[in-house]
Design a protein around this motif. Structure first.
Motif, mmCIF file in Angstrom:
data_model
loop_
_atom_site.group_PDB
_atom_site.id
_atom_site.type_symbol
_atom_site.label_atom_id
_atom_site.label_comp_id
_atom_site.label_asym_id
_atom_site.label_seq_id
_atom_site.Cartn_x
_atom_site.Cartn_y
_atom_site.Cartn_z
ATOM 1 N N THR A 89 -26.644 21.565 21.290
ATOM 2 C CA THR A 89 -26.268 21.277 22.678
ATOM 3 C C THR A 89 -26.553 19.820 22.993
ATOM 4 N N PHE A 90 -25.499 19.123 23.423
ATOM 5 C CA PHE A 90 -25.649 17.742 23.868
ATOM 6 C C PHE A 90 -26.065 17.768 25.341
ATOM 7 N N ALA A 91 -27.324 17.412 25.584
ATOM 8 C CA ALA A 91 -27.858 17.447 26.952
ATOM 9 C C ALA A 91 -27.630 16.095 27.613
ATOM 10 N N GLY A 92 -26.379 15.808 27.961
ATOM 11 C CA GLY A 92 -26.040 14.534 28.581
ATOM 12 C C GLY A 92 -26.480 14.464 30.025
ATOM 13 N N SER A 93 -26.416 13.259 30.563
ATOM 14 C CA SER A 93 -26.843 13.072 31.956
ATOM 15 C C SER A 93 -25.866 13.698 32.937
ATOM 16 N N GLN A 94 -24.567 13.774 32.547
ATOM 17 C CA GLN A 94 -23.555 14.325 33.453
ATOM 18 C C GLN A 94 -23.421 15.835 33.308
ATOM 19 N N CYS A 95 -23.419 16.318 32.069
ATOM 20 C CA CYS A 95 -23.254 17.747 31.837
ATOM 21 C C CYS A 95 -23.726 18.091 30.431
ATOM 22 N N GLU A 96 -23.920 19.397 30.189
ATOM 23 C CA GLU A 96 -24.266 19.869 28.853
ATOM 24 C C GLU A 96 -23.020 20.439 28.186
#
Length: 355
Positions: A89-96
Motif C-alpha cells: 500500500t502506497f500511503a501517499g499524502s493525498q490518498c492510499e
C-alpha cells in the motif's frame, strides 16, 4: 566488398519503460524515478530524486508496517537477489492505493549498492481478474440450462423408452440435439475470446461469395426454428468485387449480427450488401427499440447485453468486432431508418494470406 557498419541503437531511457521504476542506493536515497512511476504515484521526479524512499514512497505491507524497514534483513543477506511481486500500500499524502511491487537487489562483491523497485498499478490486473470471473460465471450460467435439458431428456428416454411414441422420441431427441448445438456454440465463443485476448487470431483467406454466405446464415436460422423466411429482407446493391476473406470468420460475424437482431430487435431484419471502391459494406438492421446513444460506445464490449441481460453471453458483438478488425475492416452501430439498431461493417477486398 564494402563494409557496412551496424546501425547505432539509441540507449533505452528509464522513461521508455512501461512499468514504474524506482532505483535507490543502499541507504534508501532515490536515484531514479521514471515517468511511469510519476504517473502511478503522482509524485514528481524532481521532488523524489535525492530524498529518502520512505519519505517519497512510503510503502506499507499487509500488516501496516513500513516495508522498507521490514525488508532490511533480506537486504543484508548477500545471497538474496530480491523479492517476488507482492501487493503493498502506497500511503501517499493525498490518498492510499495498492501497488504490485517487485524488488531486485544489485550487489557488487556481495555488497548491496542499489535496490530497484518495479511498480505496477493493481487496477488493470483487477479488471482482468474481474473479466475472467465474469466469463466463468457467464459460461456456467449459460451451460446450466442446455445441459440440464440434455440430462433430463436423456435420462427420461433411457428409463421409459418403450412408453413413448416414435413422434415423442423424435421431439425429445431434436431438443437434445438443439441444446447440444447451444453448448457447442458457447464453447466456440469462449475459445474465440481466448484467441482474441491473446492475439492469436489466424486468418485463412480465400475467395468468398458474401451473398451465398449470408443466405446460408439466414437459411440456418430458419432451419433451427429461430425465425421464418418472411422475417428477413436481403438485398445486394450492385456488384460486389472479388472478396478474399476468411470464410469461417466472416460467416461467424454475419451469424452474430443476425442473431443479435433476432434476439434484441423486432420486426423485419433487413440485410443489405453493396460494393465499395475497395471492398464491401454490409448492414444488418432491425425494427426494434435500437441502441441508446449513451450505450453505443459499449455495445462491442464483453458481456454487453443491453436491457435483456439474461439473454445470451454478451460476447457475440465483441467477437464480431475483433474478427472484422482482423480483416482490416471497421464496424459501427447506429439507428436504422425503421428506428431499430443498424450494424454496419466494411471489409477490404483483401488478398490471399497463407498461414
Amino acid at each position: 566488398m564494402p563494409c557496412h557498419e551496424a546501425p547505432t541503437v539509441p540507449p533505452v531511457s528509464w522513461d521508455d519503460l512501461p512499468d514504474g521504476i524506482v532505483v535507490v542506493d543502499a541507504d534508501g536515497r532515490v536515484q531514479v524515478f521514471n515517468a511511469a512511476a510519476v504517473k502511478i504515484t503522482g509524485v514528481a521526479a524532481t521532488t523524489a530524486v535525492g530524498r529518502q524512499l520512505t519519505d517519497v514512497l512510503p510503502l506499507l505491507d499487509e500488516r501496516g508496517n513500513d516495508w522498507w524497514e521490514c525488508s532490511r534483513v533480506s537486504r543484508n543477506l548477500p545471497r538474496v537477489t530480491g523479492q517476488p511481486e507482492r501487493r503493498l500500500t502506497f500511503a501517499g499524502s493525498q490518498c492510499e492505493r495498492d501497488l504490485n511491487v517487485t524488488v531486485r537487489y544489485v550487489r557488487v562483491e556481495g555488497q548491496l549498492v542499489q535496490v530497484a523497485l518495479s511498480l505496477r498499478d493493481t487496477a488493470s490486473r483487477e479488471r482482468l481478474e474481474r473479466n475472467r470471473a465474469d466469463l466463468v460465471s457467464t459460461v456456467a450460467h449459460e451451460l446450466r440450462s442446455p445441459l440440464t435439458s440434455v440430462k433430463g431428456f436423456t435420462a427420461t428416454l433411457l428409463a421409459k423408452w418403450d412408453r413413448f411414441t416414435e413422434e415423442q422420441k423424435k421431439l425429445m431427441l431434436n431438443t437434445v440435439n438443439t441444446d447440444a448445438d447451444r453448448v457447442t456454440r458457447l464453447l466456440a465463443e469462449v475459445l474465440d475470446v481466448s484467441r482474441i485476448d491473446s492475439g492469436r487470431i489466424q486468418m485463412r483467406k480465400q475467395i468468398v461469395d458474401l451473398d451465398l454466405t449470408l443466405r446460408r446464415v439466414v437459411d440456418g436460422k430458419v432451419a433451427a426454428g429461430e425465425a421464418t423466411h418472411d422475417r428477413f429482407a436481403v438485398f445486394t446493391d450492385g456488384k460486389l468485387p472479388e472478396m478474399w476473406l476468411d470464410s469461417d470468420k466472416i460467416e461467424q460475424v454475419l451469424h452474430n449480427l443476425v442473431d443479435n437482431a433476432l434476439r434484441h430487435g423486432a420486426g423485419t431484419v433487413t440485410i443489405v450488401m453493396r460494393g465499395t471502391p475497395t471492398g464491401a459494406e454490409v448492414t444488418v438492421a432491425d425494427e426494434g427499440e435500437g441502441v441508446p446513444e449513451a450505450s453505443a460506445s459499449r455495445v462491442f464490449a464483453k458481456f454487453w447485453r443491453g436491457a435483456t441481460r439474461g439473454n445470451g453471453t454478451g460476447l457475440g458483438l465483441y467477437i464480431a468486432r475483433a474478427l472484422i478488425e482482423a480483416h482490416g475492416g471497421t464496424i459501427m452501430v447506429g439507428r436504422a431508418p425503421g428506428g431499430g439498431a443498424e450494424f454496419r461493417f466494411v471489409v477490404p477486398a483483401g488478398a490471399p494470406v497463407f498461414a
